[in-house]
Design an enzyme around this catalytic site. Structure first.
Site, PDB file in Angstrom:
ATOM      1  N   LYS A   1      56.596  52.001  56.350  1.00 29.88           N
ATOM      2  CA  LYS A   1      56.915  53.389  56.015  1.00 29.88           C
ATOM      3  C   LYS A   1      56.299  54.305  57.061  1.00 29.88           C
ATOM      4  O   LYS A   1      55.550  53.859  57.937  1.00 29.88           O
ATOM      5  CB  LYS A   1      56.386  53.704  54.621  1.00 29.88           C
TER       6      LYS A   1
ATOM      7  N   LYS B   1      57.646  50.585  41.501  1.00 30.98           N
ATOM      8  CA  LYS B   1      57.241  51.631  40.551  1.00 30.98           C
ATOM      9  C   LYS B   1      57.429  51.100  39.135  1.00 30.98           C
ATOM     10  O   LYS B   1      58.368  51.484  38.427  1.00 30.98           O
ATOM     11  CB  LYS B   1      58.044  52.903  40.797  1.00 30.98           C
TER      12      LYS B   1
ATOM     13  N   ARG C   1      55.534  44.817  15.102  1.00 34.31           N
ATOM     14  CA  ARG C   1      55.472  45.883  16.102  1.00 34.31           C
ATOM     15  C   ARG C   1      55.235  45.332  17.511  1.00 34.31           C
ATOM     16  O   ARG C   1      55.810  45.819  18.484  1.00 34.31           O
ATOM     17  CB  ARG C   1      54.378  46.887  15.709  1.00 34.31           C
TER      18      ARG C   1
ATOM     19  N   ASP D   1      66.387  56.708  53.608  1.00 34.84           N
ATOM     20  CA  ASP D   1      65.702  57.509  52.614  1.00 34.84           C
ATOM     21  C   ASP D   1      66.278  58.919  52.523  1.00 34.84           C
ATOM     22  O   ASP D   1      66.283  59.657  53.509  1.00 34.84           O
ATOM     23  CB  ASP D   1      64.207  57.588  52.974  1.00 34.84           C
TER      24      ASP D   1
ATOM     25  N   GLU E   1      61.607  51.777  56.739  1.00 37.42           N
ATOM     26  CA  GLU E   1      62.064  53.003  56.080  1.00 37.42           C
ATOM     27  C   GLU E   1      62.419  54.028  57.149  1.00 37.42           C
ATOM     28  O   GLU E   1      61.616  54.301  58.044  1.00 37.42           O
ATOM     29  CB  GLU E   1      60.938  53.539  55.190  1.00 37.42           C
TER      30      GLU E   1
END
Lengths: 284, 284, 284, 284, 284, 284
Positions: free
Chosen positions: A170, A138, A104, A219, A198
């Protein structure tokens, strides 16, 4: 087979596997395999249950190396290979209890990381030659090193590895500074390092171009807005990144705008595990 | 607000957060926030961008505690709450650079774990009162403790925590033993511990019932087969688990068969991150 | 006093201090301070024994925090300050045994890191406004994060943090590739990331310029050669780094050539510790 | 070649190397070597660029062992050997990317630790047969075990390893006790353990002699004062240590006073790295 | 010899040995063995100085593996074997300094864990066939995994591994709930997991039986009370545990009552080390 | 209450407690306490169930500090105090689930370490004023730092902390050297450090005295032999240690021989846990 230089650093593999085994075996070990006769030898095969892109083989090898040095692991495919349903990916040979104890943990790495590689490959294919697929920060906490390697196995490329890598300004960073000021401050403090800005609007893009940014994140822009930005860049070397809600359906169109990279968190943060199993046979 | 006893052990939270911060900050720290004036105070809010079930708040709190003791984190919702799009979940107050440095680490925990909780809740709702939703050992390596807690936040229940927890006899363990022998051996070696048997056929289920198993995993059975097994159990206390390719579409029907638990790896291994953001404001 | 965003990440400070204390106290603790009455309160002062630039205050604070929460540490100067001989840098107040137990660990950090900051400052001053002083990866194993922060405290800037940061093509990497090929391969594999090329000859510099490198390391070149490279750059944005045996005597001349950064390992690898002591007084 | 029993404990080497590699490779690995063909074999040589004393070979060997088991490392010289400029110290053979990835980590250990060994040897030679060179606890945090081994390689000897080793009474410990009381207390609490007393004056030395100290640190004394203390010792077995600002110029004179050990922090805290490089060749 | 599946997980062995070696060797290593010529080969034998049951061989093997790969360790007996005074248990061959350096660490594991196994065996023998000997969570902090394996080597069986294993309701948990409520709540929250109830009185036993507990701990009951509880159980499958001050003198009588398991903390918490030595010979 | 300077280093306490909690709570936490209402406040008391000497209070305090910052721990007795049966040692106040979750970990430290302290005290009392009780390196792997502190709490004193502490020449070290050679070599390599020689015969004792050893271990000698050695020492300062099978019955006679220290492994390796419990009350 020599180590793949684009694979994950082995020191990170070693640490991640040690944690995973401790997590699965503390405090009493594998109490079910302990009931199985230790002198039975098993031959097992990692088999893909669906088509996808393989990743995580180093982790599976390391799992058995840490568990029982008498277990052999050999691979018929390697990270980055497209594999088909029912394809044998690799083989495990050794005492039956050890083979089952590692199953596993080895699969959790293989399935998760192959899921990341497969999701990446789908975006890469959908994007075609127009633009590269870029990952993000992320990622799953504690697994970034391995997930970024899986993105590479999938044919994607790596954005910033972490907050220490390059400057990415940002809106919140710009609360008290103009883009021009911020870029200048970044150049002074961190020479030769990428400065990335950004932008939500065309006006900001113009500011970032004028400030000499190395890369601009567009963006949540429409296709037309992105094309406009590509035109404004002209001959400049600034890299244009498209980001914000890009899907498999839209990535091709964005890739054809002339932007360089399309970033998406879907490939790491929301990748569905690739279904891989371990078929175990016992020598008679 | 006292600690939730069903939440993740704080010692595991502490270790996971330390690893995640090291991963995001080595070797130079947050080089972008280093450009921002340190004396600007920020007020920020964790905001759900979509509806779901919250989990991971302990991790987000711990992220800021480890980064900067002068940052305050307070929650308006807690693990297990259903939250709506645009709902404020919690608030962060402190020096702007610290607030920004912790943002992604805190969100990576929140989004991933809330994704697990939300996927779990969807299965729980679809199952209705008929059966409980059970997780598996198919978790992300290194995050099992946190993911199992997120399953609880979602209303699911935890299957084996790891290989040390209870005996689960699968076909590979039974290669050289009958079910009856294996159960007897398990009872002798591990008294009072759950003995669970995986069965692919009705004949095996009868064997497991006769052997006195505590729980039986009905693997890849049709609704009719499951109903048959429920009938065969009669008044017995053995727990019946249904497993194998159960989806949101089929879980309700299986839950109404009379089986006790329905297990699925989808809620951990393939959960899509819940979209949560940090809205940052700077006091003027 | 809010945390300095250019200081070392606190998570790295915490880990380094824990290791240092374990190293100094295992297995019996401070057996000398154990002979001292525990109820005597001490007031102590960190005092510079020579002029230099302060660094490492976070580490000294953390040393006492980990040893004894009842010890207070307060600073009269902060990282990056120029301090003079006999200047009081900070104060420690608490039980005498604890103050003495932490003394050497705190000072080892302060003296070593202030040594790095001071050496850096000397190069920065000698270079004047012409060029920035850049560190290298030639750091003390295990202390890179702290030494890089000390370089910043000294007014220097940070080159690559590690091998993961950016591409730096040296002669050994180019054994089987032209500069042009290698730069192209780097751009493809690592978009938006700095591509830096080490050059020993003017011919190589021309190749690197033509290949579009972001930065060029001019290795062991004479002043005239450097000036020639500056001229060849013309209006281009490529950063020019000078490296190789630069000393305090020569750094000024190189800085006036028009090159952007001068890198030296002397400031980390061979920095002489700044002499700082702890003057301890016992309240009567 | 069997392990040198005066070398560093291998368990400390292993831990230090693991930290150094993580520091240099997180999160993306060696992104430059990843561009190099993995099937090119390299033969490389560690070469001294200047004369000195070698130390740290275990760390360099361990670096490659942790990175890639297919890399071979063999040594032509060993810790403690005097090596000349251009002398080949050892050889590394293996896949080119792995050889390059480990280069800087291996060299950082070798250069730093050989710097410590070389500085030690210079003091040892300058002291001649008169007295031994003793190190101090003024070491680089986290590297004490390795630096103390490098001092031994240089021909020096080790003072206290840490605060747990023996009792060393300094003025601050004596704030509320006479030397006689403190020595008696030390004997009672820590039988058979060295009791060492720091003295600034001849009067204190007499007190320490009378109290039966095992060793006396003569702090910042002139040559005449040291000779006076040697005379006062008479036939006693107490060890006399000279400390405080001893340099290569003065160490010989102090060594001829009859004192036993001369301690200096210069050899650890302010050692200049020995210049060692890795010359890499690629098999055609 | 293949790994014993009932032995301790090797990953736990590895971590425990690394800690023990660091504890015994920091900061200067084995300063006595460093005086011994490194080229002398030793042959040594682990020899029992008294009769008992062996355990901990994996730890002794691992000790030498971590210290010096050139040392060979081979065993003549294995965990769980009854060994007699003067019996040779295993052999160690390698450089004399390495053999001596590892001696105490290897023996500390062997003596402690064999002490646990031997104490367990004494209880097992005294209990005869009537009931199993169960350990507890009263183990040495940090060594539970190894001590639980030693109990298995001694012929005992493992109770809960830790707080995460199964539900054990004691009086303090029941302060605000009836037994029936608590068992129901446990079943709901933790399906398929053992629910165990501690009872001080027959009335509580009846409640627990009625509530459907899986196991009942009969705390500090007389033989007659235990027999009464056995009778009340009737044909039920509930496991009956006897606990509270059971000694070697009383365990046999309790074992013949019909109870299933007798638990005692004596075998882990108060086990006397088995006397094992290392006889070292030096080849002439 | 300020920290006891003879107590265990807090950094070691912190690490040992973290490991113990992880061991008891992985992977699901305390699943029983999770069933208890979190808003019930408990007041609990650590109570001795038998007379003995207290040790380990720092560990118990740290256990709750790591588990739940809202739990208060206060002590009525401290390490080294003789406590009677039924005596309240300390109090714990906080949420009931947290109090119960920490109970066993806190008690495991308290009982084990108080067992060590109590066994030590029994030997100390039996020895009377004649000689000190010395511990050994025969400690529980991973707990040496804490056990050595418990010996101090019991009134014993600490022998070597580990192999790095001082030179102890045993017969195996002397296989190729005379005692005189070995002592001389030790003095040369490790100046000022204790040189201790193990002797089995009076002849060896004479050799060791002549060689100028600091301490002599008289191994397995009769009372008369020990007295003979004391006489041979005369006015010399060499410390005489008696070792080998000393029991509570014989320690007094040996202590009156004039030897300085009597060492025994019984107090660490075979100490019986002191019975301490936690009495929990729930506020109504």
């Amino acid at each position: 087979m020599s180590r793949d230089p684009l694979g994950p650093p082995i020191v990170a593999v070693r640490a991640a596997v040690a944690r995973a085994l401790e997590e699965d075996l503390t405090p009493l070990g594998d109490i079910t395999s302990a009931l199985v006769p230790a002198d039975v030898e098993a031959e097992a095969a990692f088999v893909a249950r669906q088509a996808g892109v393989l990743a995580g083989t180093d982790c599976a090898t390391e799992t058995y190396a840490q568990l029982d040095a008498s277990v052999d692991v050999a691979w018929d495919a390697r990270d980055g290979d497209e594999v088909g349903a029912e394809q044998v990916l690799g083989r495990v040979r050794g005492p039956l209890p050890s083979v089952l104890t590692g199953e596993r943990t080895a699969l959790n790495f293989l399935c998760h990381l192959s899921g990341v590689a497969s999701a990446t490959r789908r975006f890469v294919v959908a994007a075609g030659d127009g633009a590269r697929i870029w990952d993000t920060r992320k990622t799953t906490p504690g697994l970034r090193v391995l997930e970024k390697a899986a993105v590479r196995a999938g044919g994607g490329v790596n954005h910033r590895g972490n907050l220490s890598d390059w400057v990415l300004l940002k809106d919140n960073h710009l609360a008290r500074m103009t883009i021009a000021d911020a870029v200048a401050r970044a150049r002074a403090q961190w020479p030769a390092r990428t400065v990335h800005v950004e932008c939500d609007t065309i006006a900001q893009v113009d500011e970032a171009l004028a400030a000499g940014a190395d890369a601009i994140l567009l963006d949540n822009m429409t296709l037309d807005e992105v094309r406009d930005c590509v035109a404004r860049r002209g001959d400049g070397r600034v890299l244009l990144e498209v980001s914000g809600g890009i899907t498999l359906d839209t990535v091709g169109a964005y890739a054809r705008t002339g932007a360089d990279c399309i970033s998406t968190s879907v490939i790491t943060q929301s990748a569905v595990a690739l279904d891989i199993g371990l078929d175990v046979g016992v020598s008679s």
